[in-house]
Write an enzyme that holds these catalytic residues in place. Sequence first.
Site, mmCIF file in Angstrom:
data_model
loop_
_atom_site.group_PDB
_atom_site.id
_atom_site.type_symbol
_atom_site.label_atom_id
_atom_site.label_comp_id
_atom_site.label_asym_id
_atom_site.label_seq_id
_atom_site.Cartn_x
_atom_site.Cartn_y
_atom_site.Cartn_z
ATOM 1 N N ASP A 190 0.420 1.083 -42.208
ATOM 2 C CA ASP A 190 0.768 0.246 -43.358
ATOM 3 C C ASP A 190 1.055 -1.153 -42.823
ATOM 4 O OD1 ASP A 190 1.613 -0.400 -46.102
ATOM 5 O OD2 ASP A 190 3.633 -0.443 -45.297
ATOM 6 N N CYS B 278 2.747 0.186 -54.791
ATOM 7 C CA CYS B 278 2.885 -0.294 -53.413
ATOM 8 C C CYS B 278 3.792 0.697 -52.696
ATOM 9 C CB CYS B 278 3.479 -1.697 -53.382
ATOM 10 S SG CYS B 278 3.953 -2.289 -51.733
ATOM 11 N N THR B 279 3.435 1.055 -51.474
ATOM 12 C CA THR B 279 4.199 2.097 -50.787
ATOM 13 C C THR B 279 5.593 1.644 -50.372
ATOM 14 O OG1 THR B 279 3.123 1.530 -48.683
ATOM 15 C CG2 THR B 279 2.135 3.300 -49.995
ATOM 16 N N HIS B 280 5.863 0.351 -50.459
ATOM 17 C CA HIS B 280 7.232 -0.124 -50.220
ATOM 18 C C HIS B 280 8.166 0.227 -51.386
ATOM 19 C CE1 HIS B 280 5.352 -2.604 -47.098
ATOM 20 N NE2 HIS B 280 6.551 -2.938 -46.668
ATOM 21 N N TYR C 62 0.629 -7.924 -46.546
ATOM 22 C CA TYR C 62 -0.815 -7.906 -46.789
ATOM 23 C C TYR C 62 -1.156 -8.452 -48.172
ATOM 24 C CZ TYR C 62 -2.003 -4.970 -42.705
ATOM 25 O OH TYR C 62 -2.219 -4.487 -41.444
ATOM 26 N N GLY C 63 -0.246 -8.332 -49.106
ATOM 27 C CA GLY C 63 -0.542 -8.685 -50.486
ATOM 28 C C GLY C 63 -0.897 -10.136 -50.696
ATOM 29 N N CYS D 264 -1.190 2.364 -47.493
ATOM 30 C CA CYS D 264 -0.998 1.033 -48.065
ATOM 31 C C CYS D 264 -2.025 0.866 -49.173
ATOM 32 C CB CYS D 264 -1.184 -0.026 -46.980
ATOM 33 S SG CYS D 264 -1.160 -1.741 -47.568
ATOM 34 N N ASN D 265 -1.566 0.615 -50.387
ATOM 35 C CA ASN D 265 -2.487 0.443 -51.505
ATOM 36 C C ASN D 265 -3.387 -0.765 -51.313
ATOM 37 O OD1 ASN D 265 -1.678 2.387 -53.965
ATOM 38 N ND2 ASN D 265 0.180 1.806 -52.886
ATOM 39 N N THR D 266 -2.822 -1.867 -50.807
ATOM 40 C CA THR D 266 -3.614 -3.076 -50.625
ATOM 41 C C THR D 266 -4.684 -2.881 -49.565
ATOM 42 O OG1 THR D 266 -1.727 -4.453 -51.287
ATOM 43 C CG2 THR D 266 -3.500 -5.541 -50.094
#
Length: 261
Positions: free
Chosen positions: A12, A188-190, A44-45, A75-77
């Site tokens: 991630d 978002c994984t955060h 990353y976003g 990580c979705n992004t």
Amino acid sequence: MDTSRAPIGVFDSGVGGISVLKRLVELMPHENFVYMGDSAYNPYGSKTKQQIIDRSCTIVNELLAHSIKALVIACNTATSAASDYLRVQFPELPIIGIEPALKAALDHPKTMPVLVLATPATLTLEKYQELEHKLGVQRNTSQVYRLGCKGLAHRIEQGNLNADDLMQDLHTLLDEYRGVVNSVVLGCTHYPFVKQHICDILGDVPCYDGAIGTARHCLSVLSARGLLNPSEDAGTIEFLSSTPGAAQIAFYQSFYELPLY
């Protein structure tokens, strides 16, 4: 070498993917994991698609040096920007991505309207647009609200999750949706690490994230390929970071110990 006993690589942009790692370990407790957080290049976003692809390739090569048998993009992004490219570049490596759990939310009509929280990049990249199209989401309806949470993942990356400034940021983002939406997609994984804060603001609404689905998909892929670890011992976790130093690894471990509500 017995490939089935090799570790699963997980990466991630920082600590967020640890929320996925926890679900992977819950479902596959005998597997070994190597987790790579790209904290030196977080977030990353706010980066371009090509920058995310370049960083993802660098990380995969680092994880391959640890003889991983599969890769989870936690990580979705990064999944949106780089997963297709990575599958072409590394055709022999099973690659499992993650996407916002919009389908799970839409499967329960009483949860609509839905608020999708994600990085701006995730919401604008083609993969998310294709997901909405596949699920029949009409862009001009009020059933799905999309909120690009600029800077939120980076703030969570700093830790100190009960600090006043983080709660102020969340109130600024979410107050207008209180009483408007009936569920939330944590895209978002955060964000699972501040799920309780989100519910404190929006009310006791169900929250959906893609971690459990990703863990199940990883299990299915490994099983189909005969790659499940046959050991009955508890697996191991090795944390790596693009930010050097023992303090960063300890920081990752502290996030791994946090509960996921």
